[in-house]
Scaffold this active site. Structure first.
Site, PDB file in Angstrom:
ATOM      1  N   CYS A   2       8.826  11.083   2.582  1.00  0.00           N
ATOM      2  CA  CYS A   2      10.171  11.019   3.106  1.00  0.00           C
ATOM      3  C   CYS A   2      11.164  11.614   2.124  1.00  0.00           C
ATOM      4  CB  CYS A   2      10.550   9.559   3.388  1.00  0.00           C
ATOM      5  SG  CYS A   2       9.323   8.664   4.373  1.00  0.00           S
ATOM      6  N   ILE A 291      -6.331  29.530  -0.043  1.00  0.00           N
ATOM      7  CA  ILE A 291      -5.551  30.761   0.006  1.00  0.00           C
ATOM      8  C   ILE A 291      -6.126  31.746  -0.998  1.00  0.00           C
ATOM      9  CG2 ILE A 291      -3.328  31.755  -0.691  1.00  0.00           C
ATOM     10  CD1 ILE A 291      -3.154  30.679   2.049  1.00  0.00           C
TER      11      ILE A 291
END
Length: 634
Positions: A2, A291
């Protein structure tokens, strides 16, 4: 995961405007797209943006305690909250939700600030106790989650997960801190305790602060530290068993989620360890993401693919073009202040890929710091052995002269780049390690700065806080002190900042099991030979994981998550490199020697030297200052 925000008045009990808190929350909607909330009372206001991970519908924030006496906004996860919930219930606490937020409230009411020592997790939170009229701000042990704060002219304290939230407050003083520029040029980031804006700070990792109405803001209090002062005397076999037990617990505790979960996988020791233990603990295939680059020397996807095949994961890989420099301005917006770790580009791309498949991803960050996996730590260990053989009175004149005379050979194989080693050996261990960590050495920074900036900087040097930290460390050796510096200074300022901003930019929660504090404390007690063995770092961890991973994964040379910035600055970014010296936000400060920067740029572009690291630093500083100029004038 959050984002939090707040306003607290230390002088009087003035009302807090809820719309101001909403504005501070709206600028970090990426951190919490699933919900938002605001709570105010005389003299205080709290705001929250929610990314739902556990108890998806039942734990909205700001959250009040069962008796309504305390209110919380919380960013992070408490991994042992179920255990704490049972203990608190046995002591009379009542719970209305199934999440970890309410456990923090009950723990505060039961144990006060001592509740922090009971939490195993990553967190930054603000808790207002209405009876005590006290605001409790706290950050986790290692600084996984951020917390920025500033004291305004009227005595109010504002805070938030990201600097952009403080910039949303119209009363924030908006002046660049020259000492932060000195720090940034040294390290490539602005460390905890300071920010690019004067008067703004980051609550240091493992610290808390208690604020009260009608009292000046207090200093931060350290509530956790790691000690390297003791050595575990167990046999290697027993140490391997203990380590494996702690690794398993660290990984499995971070696999709890009510949303899809996976892992980053580079094919290196650390991420492969996490994936191996996830696969062991999971009934379903682990989701993994990797990646790679279209430059063979930088690409690790084949290693990641081999590990994925070994553990039958649901693997997703993407190749990033070597001209992926279009991300530069997006990175500047993510970090708010200058940040020059170029691995942020591929880190963002792997977060972007992971978010397509999961909401939570486990990473391998932390093992290099804890178990001595960095080359610089191994080199420092060897240098300390050399320092012990040569008297200090002889080291400085001999190695200092060699350091001055030896050519700077960026083009040469690493063993022949002895200039930095000679310069380091001429210093004491702490000063030598600070030199090894610095992106830009003191003499190089001095050559970049203008006389005006040197006057503003005064006697302050970026290395001094790090050297002091190492000298005061609870440690027995130079290797201990180097690791302590990496854990306490470099990790929160660089690695964890990078992962937090790039993951939260795509609303992905990243968890770091290898930073479980029990694992860190265990590693700090290992004999040096179990950390560095010959030229090999992370010795015990690699030996322990041989039952899961092949030697070609465990012992291959470390690559790191690198980007081809040297080539970019000679090719598509050459014009941007030249422009640093001829115009833009950096030039307008008057703090830099434009002629010197132009010389560095032309020398690099022509291939006469590799100045890519300092040019990248200056480019990111220029773009960051330009963005701040826009924010400061709005």
């Amino acid at each position: 995961m959050c984002g939090i925000a707040g306003i607290f008045h230390t002088q009087g009990m003035k009302p807090v405007d809820p719309e101001r808190l909403r504005a501070m929350g709206d600028v970090i909607a990426h951190r919490g797209p699933d919900g938002h909330g605001v709570w105010t009372a005389p003299g205080v206001g709290l705001g929250h943006r929610r990314l739902s991970i556990i108890d998806l519908a039942g734990s909205p924030q700001p959250m009040a305690s069962a008796d309504g006496a305390a209110v919380l906004v919380f960013n992070g996860e408490i991994y042992n909250y179920q255990e704490l919930r049972r203990e608190l219930a046995s002591l009379g606490a009542q719970f209305r939700t199934d999440g970890d937020s309410e456990v923090i409230l009950a723990a505060w009411q039961q144990w006060g600030v001592d509740c922090l020592a009971r939490f195993n997790g990553m967190f930054a939170f603000a808790l207002y106790d209405q009876r005590a009229r006290t605001l409790f701000l706290a950050r986790d042990r290692l600084g996984v989650k951020p917390l920025h704060m500033a004291t305004l002219a009227d005595g109010s304290v504002i805070f938030g997960s990201e600097l952009k939230q403080l910039l949303a407050h119209p009363m924030l003083r908006r002046t660049i801190d020259p000492l932060a520029v000195e720090d940034y040029l040294a390290w490539g980031f602005v460390p905890d305790g300071r920010a690019i804006l004067a008067g703004v700070e980051k609550l240091p990792a493992g610290h808390y602060r208690l604020l009260r109405h009608d009292a000046p803001p207090p200093s931060s209090v350290r509530w956790w530290d790691v000690s390297f002062a003791e050595r575990d005397k167990a046999s290697q076999k027993d140490l391997e068993a203990h380590l494996l037990h702690r690794l398993r617990k660290a990984v499995t505790s971070r696999m709890a989620a009510d949303v899809p979960l996976g892992a980053f996988l580079s094919g290196g020791v650390d991420s492969s360890t996490v994936v191996a233990l996830m696969a062991e603990a999971s009934r379903d295939p682990v989701k993994t993401c990797a990646i790679g680059f279209d430059v063979a020397a930088l690409d690790e996807t084949s290693w990641a693919g081999a590990v994925a095949q070994r553990f039958a994961t649901q693997h997703h890989a993407r190749t990033v073009s070597s001209d992926d420099f279009e991300l530069v301005d997006r990175l500047v917006a993510m970090f708010d202040e200058p940040f020059a770790d170029a691995s942020a580009l591929p880190t963002f791309r792997v977060c972007e890929l992971a978010r397509q498949h999961v909401t939570v991803a486990l990473s391998g960050d932390g093992a290099d710091e804890a178990f001595a996996g960095y080359r610089r730590q191994v080199f420092h260990h060897r240098e300390e052995q050399a320092r012990a053989l040569v008297p200090a009175g002889l080291r400085r004149p001999v190695f200092g002269a060699l350091g001055r005379l030896y050519p700077k050979a960026d083009w040469a194989p690493r063993p022949l780049r002895a200039k930095a080693t000679f310069q380091s050996l001429a210093e004491d261990g702490e000063t030598g390690y600070a030199r090894a960590l610095a992106v830009t050495a003191p003499e190089a920074r001095a050559a970049l700065f203008s006389p005006e900036f040197l006057r503003l900087r005064g006697d302050y040097r970026a290395e001094t806080p790090l050297i002091d930290l190492m000298r005061q460390a609870p440690a027995r050796s130079g290797l201990d002190r180097a690791q302590y510096a990496d854990l306490k200074f470099m990790l929160p300022g660089d690695i964890l900042t990078k992962v937090d901003r790039t993951s939260m930019a795509v609303s992905l929660e990243a968890r770091e099991p290898l930073l479980d504090h029990r694992l860190i404390e265990f590693a700090a007690g290992l004999p040096e030979a179990m950390r560095v063995h010959g030229a090999t770092g992370k010795w015990l961890m690699k030996q322990t994981m041989r039952r899961y991973l092949p030697d070609d994964v465990l012992f291959r040379p470390k690559m790191g998550f690198v980007t081809p910035i040297a080539a970019w600055l000679r090719g598509p970014l050459a014009g941007a490199a030249r422009a640093i010296a001829t115009g833009g936000a950096l030039t307008r400060t008057g703090w830099f020697d434009a002629t010197r920067i132009a010389t560095l740029a032309e020398s690099h572009i022509a291939g006469r030297a590799d100045n890519s690291r300092v040019l990248w630093q200056l480019l990111m500083l220029d773009r960051s200052l330009a963005r701040l100029d826009t924010a400061l004038s709005s």
